[in-house]
Design an enzyme around this catalytic site. Structure first.
Site, PDB file in Angstrom:
ATOM      1  N   GLU A  52      53.442  97.024 -80.228  1.00 43.49           N
ATOM      2  CA  GLU A  52      54.669  96.710 -80.959  1.00 43.49           C
ATOM      3  C   GLU A  52      55.097  97.934 -81.772  1.00 43.49           C
ATOM      4  O   GLU A  52      54.265  98.589 -82.392  1.00 43.49           O
ATOM      5  CB  GLU A  52      54.391  95.540 -81.914  1.00 43.49           C
ATOM      6  CG  GLU A  52      55.610  95.034 -82.608  1.00 43.49           C
ATOM      7  CD  GLU A  52      55.273  93.814 -83.463  1.00 43.49           C
ATOM      8  OE1 GLU A  52      55.937  92.801 -83.292  1.00 43.49           O
ATOM      9  OE2 GLU A  52      54.362  93.899 -84.288  1.00 43.49           O
ATOM     10  N   ARG A 129      54.236  90.825 -78.784  1.00 48.00           N
ATOM     11  CA  ARG A 129      55.458  90.070 -79.108  1.00 48.00           C
ATOM     12  C   ARG A 129      56.562  90.388 -78.112  1.00 48.00           C
ATOM     13  O   ARG A 129      56.413  91.218 -77.222  1.00 48.00           O
ATOM     14  CB  ARG A 129      55.947  90.348 -80.523  1.00 48.00           C
ATOM     15  CG  ARG A 129      54.994  89.881 -81.587  1.00 48.00           C
ATOM     16  CD  ARG A 129      55.778  89.694 -82.877  1.00 48.00           C
ATOM     17  NE  ARG A 129      54.906  89.549 -84.007  1.00 48.00           N
ATOM     18  CZ  ARG A 129      54.352  88.398 -84.341  1.00 48.00           C
ATOM     19  NH1 ARG A 129      54.580  87.314 -83.642  1.00 48.00           N
ATOM     20  NH2 ARG A 129      53.564  88.336 -85.402  1.00 48.00           N
TER      21      ARG A 129
HETATM   22  P1  DGT Z   1      48.271  92.174 -85.559  1.00 50.85           P
HETATM   23  O1  DGT Z   1      47.958  93.223 -84.563  1.00 50.85           O
HETATM   24  O2  DGT Z   1      48.088  90.783 -85.034  1.00 50.85           O
HETATM   25  O3  DGT Z   1      47.587  92.408 -86.867  1.00 50.85           O
HETATM   26  O4  DGT Z   1      49.817  92.258 -85.764  1.00 50.85           O
HETATM   27  P2  DGT Z   1      50.669  92.995 -86.830  1.00 50.85           P
HETATM   28  O5  DGT Z   1      50.653  92.226 -88.118  1.00 50.85           O
HETATM   29  O6  DGT Z   1      50.361  94.452 -86.886  1.00 50.85           O
HETATM   30  O7  DGT Z   1      52.042  92.865 -86.137  1.00 50.85           O
HETATM   31  P3  DGT Z   1      53.136  91.812 -86.401  1.00 50.85           P
HETATM   32  O8  DGT Z   1      53.857  91.567 -85.141  1.00 50.85           O
HETATM   33  O9  DGT Z   1      52.601  90.595 -86.989  1.00 50.85           O
HETATM   34  O10 DGT Z   1      54.170  92.568 -87.305  1.00 50.85           O
HETATM   35  C1  DGT Z   1      54.015  93.736 -88.073  1.00 50.85           C
HETATM   36  C2  DGT Z   1      54.840  93.557 -89.331  1.00 50.85           C
HETATM   37  O11 DGT Z   1      56.203  93.378 -89.011  1.00 50.85           O
HETATM   38  C3  DGT Z   1      54.450  92.333 -90.128  1.00 50.85           C
HETATM   39  O12 DGT Z   1      54.611  92.613 -91.500  1.00 50.85           O
HETATM   40  C4  DGT Z   1      55.433  91.295 -89.700  1.00 50.85           C
HETATM   41  C5  DGT Z   1      56.654  92.080 -89.401  1.00 50.85           C
HETATM   42  N1  DGT Z   1      57.470  91.571 -88.293  1.00 50.85           N
HETATM   43  C6  DGT Z   1      57.228  91.747 -86.976  1.00 50.85           C
HETATM   44  N2  DGT Z   1      58.204  91.242 -86.243  1.00 50.85           N
HETATM   45  C7  DGT Z   1      59.086  90.719 -87.100  1.00 50.85           C
HETATM   46  C8  DGT Z   1      60.321  90.066 -86.941  1.00 50.85           C
HETATM   47  O13 DGT Z   1      60.845  89.869 -85.846  1.00 50.85           O
HETATM   48  N3  DGT Z   1      60.931  89.667 -88.082  1.00 50.85           N
HETATM   49  C9  DGT Z   1      60.413  89.857 -89.324  1.00 50.85           C
HETATM   50  N4  DGT Z   1      61.091  89.433 -90.375  1.00 50.85           N
HETATM   51  N5  DGT Z   1      59.262  90.480 -89.522  1.00 50.85           N
HETATM   52  C10 DGT Z   1      58.613  90.916 -88.416  1.00 50.85           C
END
Ligand code: DGT
Length: 262
Positions: A52, A129
């Site tokens: 991502e 995602r």
């Molecule tokens: P992981 O590998 O499961 O620990 O995933 P993360 O936390 O690195 O990745 P992810 O997809 O949950 O998102 C990274 C950051 O971006 C997290 O603070 C949430 C935010 N985020 C991701 N996609 C979206 C979106 O479509 N909308 C909003 N508002 N925030 C998002």
């Protein structure tokens, strides 16, 4: 002549698309999607995993200048949209969703690498995602929380549906892997990793996101508008397990994904 060769290459592209299975990994913030994605890409199969683009949202200026000419107004630089969204969700959530969805769209439109297609059996492209969780998890959640108002939500859904319909099979998925864990577990992992922009996130935000995941993948109560998503296969994996350092668990996960792809 030119016409027929063009048609030939379109046929080749369509053929290539038909031999590729596209999956997305879904799950709450900090559940471990990136770790799981790395596990899949190291499994040495015919799988390509696209991470991502979080760093693009943290530095919009740089992300855009990699794609096209720098922005025309040098006095002000485009900033950290992830941080702006968390600091002032009412002002920035809609903007964030347009940019996150655009970057996801770009990722999903990338053709599979040639070596993946030459390797013989069905190639697999895996995304962290997708343009679908952008809408049915995050944008929907922001709308329900009031970060996106009803006009913005209507506009978002309009262009989202239009683009998905225009791109057709090129942006479709054949399956979803849902890494499932209690919000409390995600909160602990989020705190442990200490990403600066996320320091203000509270457990109740993770709970709302968890509910969106559950509604779509477990209760099947989310109204999805695209035919191909209505009966899409979903593989649910237990994301509460600490699989990063557990090779037995990793083998089990890889087997489950392999079986899912059969
Ligand atoms: P992981 O590998 O499961 O620990 O995933 P993360 O936390 O690195 O990745 P992810 O997809 O949950 O998102 C990274 C950051 O971006 C997290 O603070 C949430 C935010 N985020 C991701 N996609 C979206 C979106 O479509 N909308 C909003 N508002 N925030 C998002």
């Amino acid at each position: 002549l030119q016409h027929s060769s063009q048609r030939h290459s379109i046929n080749q592209t369509m053929d290539a698309i038909a031999r590729v299975k596209r999956l997305s990994i879904e799950g709450n913030i900090a559940v471990g999607k990136s770790t799981f994605a790395r596990l899949l890409s190291n499994a040495g199969r015919n799988w390509e995993v696209t991470p991502e683009p979080v760093s693009k949202w943290q530095n919009v200026e740089e992300a855009i200048s990699q794609i096209r000419q720098p922005l025309p107004s040098p006095q002000q630089t485009a900033g950290n949209l992830l941080q702006m969204m968390y600091q002032d969700p009412k002002r920035w959530s809609y903007t964030f969703q347009t940019f996150s969805c655009m970057s996801r769209m770009r990722t999903q439109l990338q053709p599979p690498p040639v070596q993946l297609l030459q390797a013989g059996d069905v190639a697999v492209q895996v995304y962290e995602r997708s343009i679908y969780s952008d809408r049915y998890i995050f944008a929907q959640n922001m709308f329900e929380l009031g970060g996106i108002n009803s006009t913005e939500w209507a506009v978002y859904q309009d262009w989202h549906s239009f683009l998905v319909e225009q791109f057709g099979p090129k942006v479709q998925l054949e399956g979803i892997i849902y890494l499932r864990a209690p919000p409390q577990t995600c909160m602990e992992r989020l705190t442990r990793r200490g990403r600066e922009e996320e320091q203000g996130i509270q457990l109740d935000y993770l709970e709302t996101l968890h509910k969106q995941h559950e509604n779509w993948f477990i209760n099947k109560s989310t109204k999805v508008h695209f035919e191909h998503l209505k009966n899409i296969p979903v593989l649910v994996l237990d994301g509460s397990l600490e699989f990063e350092s557990d090779s037995e668990m990793q083998t089990k996960f890889i087997t489950e994904v392999t079986n899912f792809l059969q």
